[in-house]
Design an enzyme around this catalytic site. Structure first.
Site, PDB file in Angstrom:
ATOM      1  CD  GLU A  80      35.305  32.156  39.874  1.00  0.00           C
ATOM      2  OE1 GLU A  80      35.861  33.030  40.580  1.00  0.00           O
ATOM      3  OE2 GLU A  80      35.939  31.275  39.270  1.00  0.00           O
ATOM      4  CB  CYS A 134      37.778  26.597  39.170  1.00  0.00           C
ATOM      5  SG  CYS A 134      36.773  25.543  40.244  1.00  0.00           S
TER       6      CYS A 134
END
Length: 237
Positions: A108, A2
């Site tokens: 992402e 992340c």
């Protein structure tokens, strides 16, 4: 992993923090964040004595022994849940310094040859506040000032994230917030809370390339690439 996330709902975030996290946000530092990036300060929820408090900390875990100002320390923005007990500094934080990282989505990237990485914004459809499982640390700079930092725990991706990346942040259910912050919770029980996140009510949508630049931090970072009048086309999966 992340590497970017959001906390956008300034209009309701104080109310949400009180309702779901049991804390209130005070101070002029509180603002909407559309592109939280590593090394930047961001709010986390910790337990201090018997109370929960919101603290601003540097995103990027700096162990107590690192010294300096944190800039030369390894950029540990994530900690793999499978190996938390393998490293002493993560093991100690898992035992004594767990935190909640308030958010309402994360990014992402789809990476294809000869193309710029395409950001995908993954978030609850309702825009509700969520919390990542995190660990925090306290160290000292060479000048003697205290430096507080945190990392986001990641685990294997669920079905929503798998088409884009094999890792994702651990999103804790609200029912586990109290246990995660409980200083009496043992290591094994704490690790047992780090389950595969349920994202059945989430959406994964391609968004503007603006988020690729860490200096950009406004609503353009989460602007969908297709018209809002056709929600069925907005979802990538």
């Amino acid at each position: 992993m992340c590497g970017r996330y959001t906390l956008t709902r300034h209009d309701r975030v104080v109310e949400d923090l009180q309702a779901s996290l049991g804390v209130s946000a005070q101070g002029e530092w509180w603002k909407s964040r559309f592109n939280v990036a590593p090394t930047q300060p961001a709010p986390v929820v910790i337990r201090s004595d018997s109370h929960r408090t919101v603290e601003l900390m540097r995103w990027g875990f700096v162990p107590f022994w690192a010294g300096g100002d944190g800039k030369k320390a390894p950029l540990m923005i994530n900690a793999r849940k499978e190996s938390l007990t393998a490293k002493q500094f993560f093991r100690e934080s898992l035992a004594h310094r767990r935190c909640l990282v308030p958010a309402d989505g994360f990014f992402e990237w789809i990476r294809e040859a000869k193309k710029k990485p395409q950001p995908i914004y993954m978030h609850p459809k309702t825009g509700k506040l969520i919390a990542f499982a995190g660990l925090w640390a306290k160290s000292k700079t060479d000048a003697g000032a205290e430096l507080f930092s945190f990392t986001i725990i990641t685990g294997p991706a669920n079905d929503m994230v798998k088409p884009v990346h094999d890792r994702m942040p651990v999103v804790l259910p609200e029912s586990d917030y109290a246990a995660w912050l409980d200083p009496e919770l043992g290591l094994d029980d704490a690790r047992a809370l780090l389950k595969l996140p349920d994202t059945h009510d989430w959406i994964a949508e391609p968004v503007s390339m603006n988020v690729n630049k860490a200096a950009n931090d406004d609503a353009s970072c989460i602007a969908p690439l297709v018209a809002d009048d056709d929600p069925a086309q907005r979802s990538l999966f």
